[in-house]
Design an enzyme around this catalytic site. Structure first.
Site, PDB file in Angstrom:
ATOM      1  N   ARG A  38     -32.188  -4.730  10.197  1.00 44.05           N
ATOM      2  CA  ARG A  38     -32.773  -5.794   9.364  1.00 44.05           C
ATOM      3  C   ARG A  38     -32.401  -7.114  10.012  1.00 44.05           C
ATOM      4  O   ARG A  38     -31.228  -7.450  10.143  1.00 44.05           O
ATOM      5  CB  ARG A  38     -32.234  -5.726   7.945  1.00 44.05           C
ATOM      6  CG  ARG A  38     -32.835  -6.773   7.006  1.00 44.05           C
ATOM      7  CD  ARG A  38     -32.259  -6.623   5.604  1.00 44.05           C
ATOM      8  NE  ARG A  38     -32.874  -7.562   4.686  1.00 44.05           N
ATOM      9  CZ  ARG A  38     -32.479  -8.823   4.515  1.00 44.05           C
ATOM     10  NH1 ARG A  38     -31.461  -9.290   5.229  1.00 44.05           N
ATOM     11  NH2 ARG A  38     -33.088  -9.610   3.663  1.00 44.05           N
ATOM     12  N   SER A 107     -38.508  -1.309  -1.191  1.00 45.31           N
ATOM     13  CA  SER A 107     -37.570  -1.972  -2.093  1.00 45.31           C
ATOM     14  C   SER A 107     -38.203  -2.139  -3.466  1.00 45.31           C
ATOM     15  O   SER A 107     -39.360  -2.559  -3.579  1.00 45.31           O
ATOM     16  CB  SER A 107     -37.199  -3.356  -1.551  1.00 45.31           C
ATOM     17  OG  SER A 107     -36.501  -3.250  -0.338  1.00 45.31           O
ATOM     18  N   LYS A 136     -28.922 -11.231   1.337  1.00 36.70           N
ATOM     19  CA  LYS A 136     -30.359 -11.486   1.391  1.00 36.70           C
ATOM     20  C   LYS A 136     -30.622 -12.944   1.053  1.00 36.70           C
ATOM     21  O   LYS A 136     -30.038 -13.488   0.114  1.00 36.70           O
ATOM     22  CB  LYS A 136     -31.112 -10.568   0.421  1.00 36.70           C
ATOM     23  CG  LYS A 136     -30.934  -9.081   0.714  1.00 36.70           C
ATOM     24  CD  LYS A 136     -31.878  -8.232  -0.093  1.00 36.70           C
ATOM     25  CE  LYS A 136     -33.280  -8.268   0.456  1.00 36.70           C
ATOM     26  NZ  LYS A 136     -34.164  -7.263  -0.165  1.00 36.70           N
TER      27      LYS A 136
END
Length: 209
Positions: A38, A107, A136
């Protein structure tokens, strides 16, 4: 898809001065059995090189390798799967692009999203953030462990709990019904990545007995 228990996502901001592959290999050696790249900031060229390195590492240790968001990069390196969010391409379009054998994770933050992902053919869903998290940039209010309980009762496909999960609260997540845990900072930011991964893997294994 193959069963998994401890899912680690990269987070290079948490380990400055230590290489991405070093950190993720230590995590795998400690008990992580699926990894995800990510990276919201690197160029596609840099991202591709990171993905190649992690794909080679995952192949070496026989664990699945997932790429977050970047479907083109996932296809370019032969990743095992992609993980998409609610604002990415619709799942049916992702499936059309990646084909029937690629793992697709989605998600979700509420039950309606989880049900939609299941209907549309997701292989697994992410459930969270369970707790508040700094991992995040897009802030989503914690869904708490009550969302785990809802998903556990309703959804048939595998799900993984994510968001602010640490050693001190992982048991709460497992007690709510999660069997798969996703961790970022607690693992990749640890001084001893392998030891922390092993500790979390052991707690999950004990909960499954």
């Amino acid at each position: 898809m193959r069963e998994f228990s401890l899912y680690a996502i990269t987070g290079e901001a948490f380990h400055p001065g230590r290489s991405l592959t070093e950190i993720m290999e230590e995590a795998i050696l400690g008990g992580v059995d699926i990894i995800q790249l990510r990276d919201k900031k690197s160029s596609k060229k840099v991202l591709l090189e990171k993905a190649k390195a992690l794909k080679a590492l995952a192949t070496k240790h026989n664990v699945p390798f997932i790429v977050n968001d970047h479907i083109d990069v996932a296809l370019a390196v032969g990743a095992d799967g992609v993980h998409v969010g609610q604002d990415d391409l619709p799942l049916q379009e992702v499936r059309r692009i990646v084909g029937p054998d690629t793992i697709i994770g989605v998600s979700t933050h509420k039950l309606e999203e989880a049900l939609e992902a299941e209907r549309n053919g997701a292989d697994y869903i992410g459930v969270g953030p369970i707790f508040s998290t700094q991992s995040k940039e897009d802030v989503v209010d914690p869904v708490t462990t009550s969302y785990i309980q809802e998903v556990k009762k309703t959804i048939q496909i595998p799900f993984v709990a994510i968001g602010g999960i640490k050693r001190h609260n992982v048991q709460e997540v497992l007690d709510a019904g999660a069997e798969r845990i996703c961790v970022i900072s607690e693992i990749v930011g640890a001084e001893d990545v392998r030891a922390v991964s092993a500790e979390l893997a052991a707690v999950i294994k004990e909960a499954k007995k």
